[in-house]
Write a protein that holds these residues in place. Structure first.
Motif, PDB file in Angstrom:
ATOM      1  N   ILE A 155     -50.161  32.063  34.892  1.00 38.67           N
ATOM      2  CA  ILE A 155     -50.376  31.100  33.809  1.00 38.67           C
ATOM      3  C   ILE A 155     -51.830  31.121  33.333  1.00 38.67           C
ATOM      4  O   ILE A 155     -52.119  31.107  32.126  1.00 38.67           O
ATOM      5  CB  ILE A 155     -49.958  29.686  34.251  1.00 38.67           C
ATOM      6  CG1 ILE A 155     -48.424  29.556  34.207  1.00 38.67           C
ATOM      7  CG2 ILE A 155     -50.598  28.606  33.373  1.00 38.67           C
ATOM      8  CD1 ILE A 155     -47.901  28.232  34.708  1.00 38.67           C
ATOM      9  N   LYS A 156     -52.776  31.153  34.271  1.00 38.76           N
ATOM     10  CA  LYS A 156     -54.189  31.122  33.901  1.00 38.76           C
ATOM     11  C   LYS A 156     -54.624  32.377  33.135  1.00 38.76           C
ATOM     12  O   LYS A 156     -55.641  32.364  32.451  1.00 38.76           O
ATOM     13  CB  LYS A 156     -55.045  30.940  35.142  1.00 38.76           C
ATOM     14  CG  LYS A 156     -54.863  29.573  35.796  1.00 38.76           C
ATOM     15  CD  LYS A 156     -55.784  29.415  36.991  1.00 38.76           C
ATOM     16  CE  LYS A 156     -55.608  28.044  37.628  1.00 38.76           C
ATOM     17  NZ  LYS A 156     -56.505  27.840  38.796  1.00 38.76           N
ATOM     18  N   ASP A 157     -53.839  33.449  33.254  1.00 43.39           N
ATOM     19  CA  ASP A 157     -54.190  34.692  32.556  1.00 43.39           C
ATOM     20  C   ASP A 157     -53.676  34.727  31.124  1.00 43.39           C
ATOM     21  O   ASP A 157     -54.266  35.406  30.273  1.00 43.39           O
ATOM     22  CB  ASP A 157     -53.610  35.902  33.312  1.00 43.39           C
ATOM     23  CG  ASP A 157     -54.272  36.094  34.665  1.00 43.39           C
ATOM     24  OD1 ASP A 157     -55.467  35.734  34.782  1.00 43.39           O
ATOM     25  OD2 ASP A 157     -53.601  36.589  35.581  1.00 43.39           O
ATOM     26  N   ILE A 184     -49.143  22.948  31.268  1.00 43.11           N
ATOM     27  CA  ILE A 184     -47.984  23.751  31.688  1.00 43.11           C
ATOM     28  C   ILE A 184     -47.861  23.820  33.207  1.00 43.11           C
ATOM     29  O   ILE A 184     -46.756  23.911  33.755  1.00 43.11           O
ATOM     30  CB  ILE A 184     -48.049  25.166  31.072  1.00 43.11           C
ATOM     31  CG1 ILE A 184     -46.687  25.855  31.225  1.00 43.11           C
ATOM     32  CG2 ILE A 184     -49.155  26.003  31.690  1.00 43.11           C
ATOM     33  CD1 ILE A 184     -46.579  27.147  30.450  1.00 43.11           C
ATOM     34  N   LEU A 185     -48.979  23.707  33.922  1.00 43.20           N
ATOM     35  CA  LEU A 185     -48.895  23.712  35.390  1.00 43.20           C
ATOM     36  C   LEU A 185     -48.159  22.480  35.905  1.00 43.20           C
ATOM     37  O   LEU A 185     -47.486  22.528  36.943  1.00 43.20           O
ATOM     38  CB  LEU A 185     -50.299  23.763  35.996  1.00 43.20           C
ATOM     39  CG  LEU A 185     -51.006  25.127  35.956  1.00 43.20           C
ATOM     40  CD1 LEU A 185     -52.410  25.014  36.520  1.00 43.20           C
ATOM     41  CD2 LEU A 185     -50.203  26.180  36.716  1.00 43.20           C
ATOM     42  N   GLN A 186     -48.310  21.373  35.182  1.00 43.31           N
ATOM     43  CA  GLN A 186     -47.657  20.135  35.606  1.00 43.31           C
ATOM     44  C   GLN A 186     -46.136  20.237  35.569  1.00 43.31           C
ATOM     45  O   GLN A 186     -45.451  19.476  36.251  1.00 43.31           O
ATOM     46  CB  GLN A 186     -48.123  18.981  34.707  1.00 43.31           C
ATOM     47  CG  GLN A 186     -49.564  18.582  34.926  1.00 43.31           C
ATOM     48  CD  GLN A 186     -50.013  17.492  33.973  1.00 43.31           C
ATOM     49  OE1 GLN A 186     -49.247  17.046  33.118  1.00 43.31           O
ATOM     50  NE2 GLN A 186     -51.261  17.055  34.113  1.00 43.31           N
ATOM     51  N   ILE A 187     -45.596  21.157  34.780  1.00 40.58           N
ATOM     52  CA  ILE A 187     -44.143  21.261  34.648  1.00 40.58           C
ATOM     53  C   ILE A 187     -43.552  22.350  35.538  1.00 40.58           C
ATOM     54  O   ILE A 187     -42.339  22.411  35.732  1.00 40.58           O
ATOM     55  CB  ILE A 187     -43.762  21.524  33.166  1.00 40.58           C
ATOM     56  CG1 ILE A 187     -42.266  21.233  32.922  1.00 40.58           C
ATOM     57  CG2 ILE A 187     -44.077  22.949  32.767  1.00 40.58           C
ATOM     58  CD1 ILE A 187     -41.938  19.801  33.053  1.00 40.58           C
ATOM     59  N   VAL A 201     -39.499  19.675  36.874  1.00 44.91           N
ATOM     60  CA  VAL A 201     -38.390  20.177  36.056  1.00 44.91           C
ATOM     61  C   VAL A 201     -37.200  19.232  36.141  1.00 44.91           C
ATOM     62  O   VAL A 201     -36.598  18.878  35.122  1.00 44.91           O
ATOM     63  CB  VAL A 201     -37.986  21.594  36.495  1.00 44.91           C
ATOM     64  CG1 VAL A 201     -36.702  22.025  35.788  1.00 44.91           C
ATOM     65  CG2 VAL A 201     -39.107  22.575  36.197  1.00 44.91           C
ATOM     66  N   LEU A 202     -36.851  18.807  37.330  1.00 49.85           N
ATOM     67  CA  LEU A 202     -35.723  17.892  37.495  1.00 49.85           C
ATOM     68  C   LEU A 202     -35.988  16.566  36.790  1.00 49.85           C
ATOM     69  O   LEU A 202     -35.089  15.961  36.197  1.00 49.85           O
ATOM     70  CB  LEU A 202     -35.469  17.653  38.985  1.00 49.85           C
ATOM     71  CG  LEU A 202     -34.896  18.848  39.768  1.00 49.85           C
ATOM     72  CD1 LEU A 202     -34.812  18.533  41.264  1.00 49.85           C
ATOM     73  CD2 LEU A 202     -33.525  19.225  39.229  1.00 49.85           C
TER      74      LEU A 202
END
Length: 445
Positions: free
Chosen positions: A61-63, A73-76, A82-83
Motif C-alpha cells: 500500500i505504501k508503495d 486505506i490501511l484502516q480498512i 471489512v466486516l
C-alpha cells in the motif's frame, strides 16, 4: 480455497471491463484468488492466489497509494474493519489516489460482500476520466456562475452581483458589526441615449466601455458594478475608502477634461458614506449617493447653461476685437480645408460674430461673409416645418452634448424653392471647458 471455475470465469467476464483489479477473498482465512489482473499496479501486485491477503496487501500500500491516503486505506485492510463496513450493506466504496510512476491516478476502492457471506470482492475501479470530467464540469459551472454575475459588455460585475453584494453588507449591518466602513459612488454617463439615437448603439457601447475603464482605473481596489445602461456603482472599502475624497475628485477631473476636449464620456457622480447610527440597509447609503449624483449632473448642465447665458448677454453689445477676428479667420480657413465640400460657417460665441463661406452667401443671397447674430438671419431661410427640429439640435450642441449630431432640413434659395441639406455642427471649447466657437458644414443633398 475451493473455487467453482465456471463461476470464476462468469464473474471475471462480467467484471473485467468494469474494474481494473479484483480479488476474491475468504474473509475468515485470508485466502484469495485474482479474478481481474490489474494493469495499473502490475509492477507492484502480489501473486495471483495465496494466503494472508490482508498482510500481503498492506505491504505494498505504501508503495502505490498517495501518502495522504495511506492511512485511510490501511484502516480498512483488516478482517474486523471489512466486516464492520459490510455489516449493514452489501458493498462499500471510497475514492483514493494511487501514485503510479510519480503520476497521480484517481481510483475507487470497492468492497462487495458475496452471497455466501464468507467471501468479499476487493476491487479497484479506475475513475481518472470520471474525475477529470467532474473537474471540467466544475470549471464550467464556475464559469457560468461568474458570467451570471458579470456584465458582458464591460467585464465588470453586473446588477445580480450588486444585489448579492448588497445583501452581504446588509447582513453585516444587521449583525451590529461595529466599525463597518464603506462608501458608495454612483456614476451616470451624460447623454448616452442621445449618443445611441444619433450615432448608433455601437458608438454608445464604446462610450460605456470607456466609462467603465475610467472608473476602474480610478477605484483600483474596489468592486465596480454596472447596474443599468448608463449607471455604475462602486463599493469603496479599505484603501479606496481612506482615499475616497481625492479619488472622487480625480474622477471628476477626468470627466471635466473629457468635456473640455470632447475626447471621452462626461460622467456625473455622487458619493455617500455609510453612517452606522443612521443607515439600516445599503439602500439608505445608495439613495444619498444617487441624489448627490443628480446634483452633480444638474450642476454640469447648469455650468453649460451659464456659458450660453453669458454669450447672449455679450452678443450685439461688444464689437469683436481684431485679435479675435484673426483667430476666427484662421479657424475658418482650417475648417474650410478639412470640410471636403459643402457650405462652411464658424461663429465666435463670445461676440456672436460669424464668418460664412462665399459660396453660401452667393447661393442663398445672404448679406455678407461676416455677420453678427447670423443665427437669427439663417433661421429665416429654414422651412417652417423643420425649424423646431433645427433649434432642438442646435440647443443640444450648445448645451454640451458629447456627440456631433447630423440633421436634415429644408432651406430656401433666392428663387423661393427649398432644397434638402444635411447639417453637421460642432462646438470648440475654451481652456475652461466652456463653449467658445460654434461651427458647421451644410451639404446639399
Amino acid at each position: 480455497m475451493n473455487v467453482d471455475l465456471t463461476a470464476f470465469y462468469q464473474i471475471s467476464n462480467a467484471l473485467a471491463e468494469h474494474y481494473d483489479s479484483m480479488y476474491y477473498v475468504d474473509i475468515e482465512t485470508g485466502q484469495f484468488v485474482e479474478f481481474v489482473s490489474s494493469k495499473l499496479i502490475s509492477d507492484y501486485k502480489h501473486k495471483n492466489s495465496g494466503k494472508n491477503f490482508f498482510s500481503l496487501t498492506r505491504k505494498i500500500i505504501k508503495d502505490i497509494v498517495h501518502p495522504e491516503d495511506v492511512e485511510k486505506i490501511l484502516q480498512i485492510h483488516d478482517k474486523e474493519s471489512v466486516l464492520s463496513c459490510l455489516s449493514q450493506k452489501k458493498s462499500y466504496s471510497f475514492p483514493i489516489r494511487l501514485l503510479i510512476n510519480k503520476k497521480i491516478v484517481h481510483v475507487r476502492h470497492v468492497l462487495i460482500k458475496c452471497e455466501d457471506k464468507e467471501h468479499v470482492l476487493f476491487c479497484i475501479e479506475n475513475i481518472e476520466s470520471e474525475y477529470q470530467e467532474k473537474i471540467e464540469q466544475k470549471k464550467t459551472l464556475l464559469s457560468a456562475e461568474r458570467m451570471a454575475r458579470q456584465d458582458e459588455l464591460t467585464g465588470v460585475k453586473n446588477k445580480n452581483a450588486f444585489a448579492e453584494h448588497s445583501k452581504m453588507i446588509d447582513k453585516k449591518i444587521m449583525s451590529g458589526k461595529v466599525n463597518l466602513k464603506f462608501a458608495i459612488v454612483i456614476c451616470d454617463i451624460n447623454n448616452l441615449k442621445y449618443m445611441n439615437d444619433t450615432r448608433g448603439h455601437s458608438f454608445g457601447d464604446e462610450a460605456i466601455k470607456t466609462t467603465s475603464r475610467m472608473i476602474c482605473d480610478v477605484f483600483k481596489h474596489s468592486p465596480v458594478f454596472r447596474i443599468g445602461g448608463d449607471e455604475f456603482v462602486v463599493f469603496l472599502s479599505n484603501q479606496d475608502y481612506e482615499n475616497r475624497d481625492s479619488l472622487l475628485q480625480t474622477l471628476k477631473e477626468h470627466s471635466n477634461d473629457n468635456k473640455r476636449t470632447r475626447t471621452g464620456p462626461v460622467v456625473a457622480c455622487g458619493m455617500s458614506d455609510y453612517e452606522e447610527d443612521k443607515d439600516k440597509e445599503v439602500i439608505d447609503v445608495f439613495k444619498r449617493a444617487d441624489a448627490l449624483m443628480y446634483e452633480n449632473k444638474n450642476m454640469i448642465k447648469g455650468l453649460l447653461s451659464s456659458a450660453k447665458g453669458a454669450k447672449k448677454i455679450i452678443q450685439n453689445t461688444t464689437p469683436i476685437t481684431p485679435e479675435r477676428k484673426i483667430i476666427l479667420d484662421g479657424l475658418f480657413g482650417s475648417l474650410l480645408t478639412v470640410a471636403g465640400g459643402g457650405y462652411v460657417y464658424l461663429d465666435d460665441m463670445k461676440y456672436d460674430f460669424s464668418r460664412w463661406a462665399i459660396s453660401l452667401v452667393n447661393d442663398f443671397g445672404l448679406e455678407n461673409v461676416y455677420m453678427y447674430a447670423a443665427e437669427k438671419v439663417w433661421e429665416k431661410y429654414i422651412h417652417p416645418d423643420d425649424l423646431s427640429r433645427y433649434k432642438e439640435i442646435i440647443g443640444k450642441i450648445l448645451s454640451g452634448t458629447d456627440e456631433v449630431p447630423s440633421l436634415e432640413y429644408r432651406v430656401r434659395k433666392p428663387d423661393g424653392k427649398y432644397i434638402l441639406v444635411t447639417f453637421r455642427g460642432f462646438v470648440l471649447n475654451d481652456i475652461y471647458g466652456n463653449p467658445d466657437y460654434f461651427g458647421g458644414v451644410i451639404i446639399p443633398k
